[in-house]
Design a protein around this motif. Structure first.
Motif, short mmCIF file in Angstrom:
data_model
loop_
_atom_site.label_atom_id
_atom_site.label_comp_id
_atom_site.label_asym_id
_atom_site.label_seq_id
_atom_site.Cartn_x
_atom_site.Cartn_y
_atom_site.Cartn_z
N SER A 119 2.49 -5.73 -0.96
CA SER A 119 1.83 -4.50 -0.52
C SER A 119 2.86 -3.42 -0.19
CB SER A 119 0.99 -4.80 0.73
OG SER A 119 0.10 -5.83 0.49
N ALA A 166 3.55 -0.05 -2.20
CA ALA A 166 3.46 1.23 -1.48
C ALA A 166 4.71 2.07 -1.76
CB ALA A 166 3.33 0.98 0.01
N CYS A 222 4.90 5.55 -3.81
CA CYS A 222 5.57 6.76 -3.28
C CYS A 222 6.49 7.35 -4.34
CB CYS A 222 6.36 6.42 -2.02
SG CYS A 222 5.33 6.16 -0.58
N THR A 254 -2.93 -2.51 3.67
CA THR A 254 -1.50 -2.57 4.01
C THR A 254 -0.69 -1.61 3.14
OG1 THR A 254 -1.87 -4.90 4.49
CG2 THR A 254 0.41 -4.16 4.42
N VAL A 255 -1.10 -1.56 1.85
CA VAL A 255 -0.38 -0.63 0.95
C VAL A 255 -0.47 0.79 1.49
CG1 VAL A 255 -0.42 0.42 -1.33
CG2 VAL A 255 -0.64 -2.05 -1.10
N ALA A 259 -1.24 1.77 4.50
CA ALA A 259 -0.56 1.87 5.80
C ALA A 259 0.96 1.95 5.61
CB ALA A 259 -0.92 0.65 6.65
N GLN A 260 1.48 1.14 4.69
CA GLN A 260 2.92 1.14 4.47
C GLN A 260 3.40 2.46 3.84
OE1 GLN A 260 4.08 -0.96 6.41
NE2 GLN A 260 5.32 -2.31 5.10
N ALA A 261 2.57 2.99 2.95
CA ALA A 261 2.92 4.29 2.35
C ALA A 261 2.99 5.36 3.43
CB ALA A 261 1.91 4.67 1.28
N ASN A 292 3.39 4.81 6.65
CA ASN A 292 4.54 4.47 7.48
C ASN A 292 5.85 5.00 6.87
OD1 ASN A 292 3.24 3.15 9.54
ND2 ASN A 292 3.42 1.12 8.60
#
Lengths: 239, 258
Positions: free
Chosen positions: A109, A113, A117, B7-8, B10-12, B14
């Protein structure tokens, strides 16, 4: 068998949940931001400065220099994004020396992420550098037929970025966990050291690849195609 | 499922927050500090460069002044040396000229003195010679010499040139007086002979007066109306003396001219 720290859930309320990945990410963020704030609180512009300031200056200028070598004309514009990417992954790997710590980068995850980005940042920086049409035009280079391949390349490299990092970090943590059950003494320490090295290499690779993508996106197509290629033959594909 | 999409996201989020925080707390302050230091170092270097340039300029200026001073000094020295040499030359020349003048003057003085001396000597010798001659002739004058002198005198009277004779005869006819001077005493016969010859020559009866004058040195002289007819040794001597004097004077003049 637990493959990801996502599976450790401390608290959950419907869709919202607090798992180990998010918790350790916050911990890392606190450490990094507070550490930076403490060090940069009393910066000196004179020739006499603290060891920590020296260390930070070396890290920051080192990253900026690397970015410049990759081919980014104005590394300072990209330093916050790419530098943070590197530092986050590096500190996440470094944390593995702390017992009970689960690197957030060992979660697919997190890596997805981060890759997302980058996936968003590349066109964003590209459009910022050469305008919307200029950037979109790069997808039909050298001919219109290349459009689907360029799009596939764009998506696949994002996927590759995330999976590569996840696989490496997860495998490192996994190996240590497995070895701990087999040989609880000594050997896991060696593997931890190896994992640290792998983590640093991964941080470097992830950041450099992202830099190359951004450099390719921000470079204006002024001359022949080969001139706009990245200056380094960065096609690093690691295990 | 390995990917937890919450989570993805949230992590992005974050990660983006972390990017912002790191930019705020790490990159910006560090880069600012580096820029500030670089600017300070650049300013210091520029300042050092300008000081260096200024120092170089001052050094050049000093060197230029030094060279100018050296050149000026050597020029002045050369000029002074030259002037001193010229002055020395001039003084030597003046001294030489003065010495030469002095020597010339001394030489001239010596020569003049020598000339004067020699002239005086010559005159003195001449005077002595004539005095001796006069003396000798006076001493030698005797009866025979006096007779001879009278004879010569009478012949002189007879041979007198015509205009003189005519003039004198006219004067004597108007006023027949005359005078005979001799160095010796004439005998009566001689006086008569003289009277006779004079009367005959001038065709007049002349009243003669006789007188003795020893300075005539064995001579005889007839003077009447401002005209004098004489034969004396003194006359000879006088004529000779005048000639000798003229000769001496001419030689003295020629010597002065050279």
């Amino acid at each position: 068998m637990r493959l990801s720290p996502d599976e450790i859930i401390f608290w959950q309320n419907g869709l919202f949940k607090l798992n180990a990945t998010i918790a350790f990410t916050w911990a890392l963020m606190i450490v990094m931001v507070v550490g930076s704030a403490v060090i940069t609180r009393r910066l000196s512009a004179s020739d006499e400065r603290s060891h920590w300031q020296n260390l930070m200056e070396i890290i920051v200028t080192g990253i900026a220099k690397q970015l410049e070598e990759v081919g980014l004309a104005h590394p300072r514009s990209y330093l916050p994004f790419l530098g943070t990417l590197f530092l986050f992954i590096a500190v996440a790997s470094l944390g593995t020396i702390v017992p009970g710590y689960e690197p957030p980068t060992g979660s697919l995850s997190t890596t997805v992420a981060l890759a997302l980005c980058v996936f968003v940042a590349v066109p964003a920086f590209g459009i910022q550098a050469q305008g919307f049409l200029g950037y979109v035009g790069t997808y039909v280079q050298p001919t219109f037929i290349m459009l689907p391949f360029n799009l596939i390349s764009e998506v696949s490299r994002t996927l590759a970025l995330s999976v590569r990092l996840f696989g490496n970090m997860m495998s490192g943590a996994m190996i240590i966990a497995i070895l701990l059950t087999i040989t609880p003494l000594f050997f896991p320490i060696v593997m931890t050291l190896l994992g640290l090295l792998t983590g640093m290499v991964q941080a470097y690779i992830f950041t450099i690849l992202a830099s190359v993508y951004i450099a390719a996106a921000t470079r204006k197509l002024a001359g022949p195609k080969h001139e706009s290629a990245p200056p380094h033959p960065v096609s690093i594909e690691t295990a | 499922m390995l990917i937890d999409w919450f989570t993805v996201v949230a992590q992005a989020i974050n990660f983006l927050i972390l990017v912002w925080l790191m930019k705020r707390f790490l990159y910006r302050p560090i880069l600012n500090a580096i820029d500030e230091r670089e600017a300070r170092i650049a300013a210091e270097l520029a300042d050092a460069d300008s000081r260096k340039a200024e120092a170089a300029k001052e050094r050049d200026e000093f060197q230029r002044k030094n060279e100018a001073f050296d050149a000026d000094r050597s020029e002045r020295l050369a000029k002074a040396t030259e002037e001193a040499a010229a002055e020395r030359q001039r003084l030597i020349e003046a001294a030489r000229k003065a010495a030469a003048e002095l020597a010339t003057r001394r030489q001239a003085g010596l020569e003049a003195e020598a000339a004067t001396l020699s002239h005086g000597l010559s005159r003195r010798a001449q005077r002595e010679v004539f005095a001796i001659a006069r003396q000798v002739l006076g001493d030698l004058a005797g009866a025979s010499l006096e007779e001879r002198a009278v004879e010569v005198f009478l012949r002189l009277i007879r041979d007198i040139d015509e205009p003189t004779r005519t003039g004198l005869a006219d004067a004597l006819r108007a006023s027949p007086s005359g005078r005979i001077r001799t160095a010796f005493d004439l005998t009566e016969a001689q006086r008569a002979s003289i009277q006779h010859v004079l009367n005959e020559t001038f065709s007049a009866d002349i009243q003669l007066g006789f007188e003795t004058a020893p300075e005539l040195v064995s001579g005889i002289e007839f003077a009447a109306h401002g005209t004098k007819v004489a034969w004396t040794v003194a006359d000879y001597l006088l004529t000779l003396e005048e000639g000798a004097t003229k000769l001496l004077d001419r030689r003295a003049k020629a010597e002065a001219g050279t």
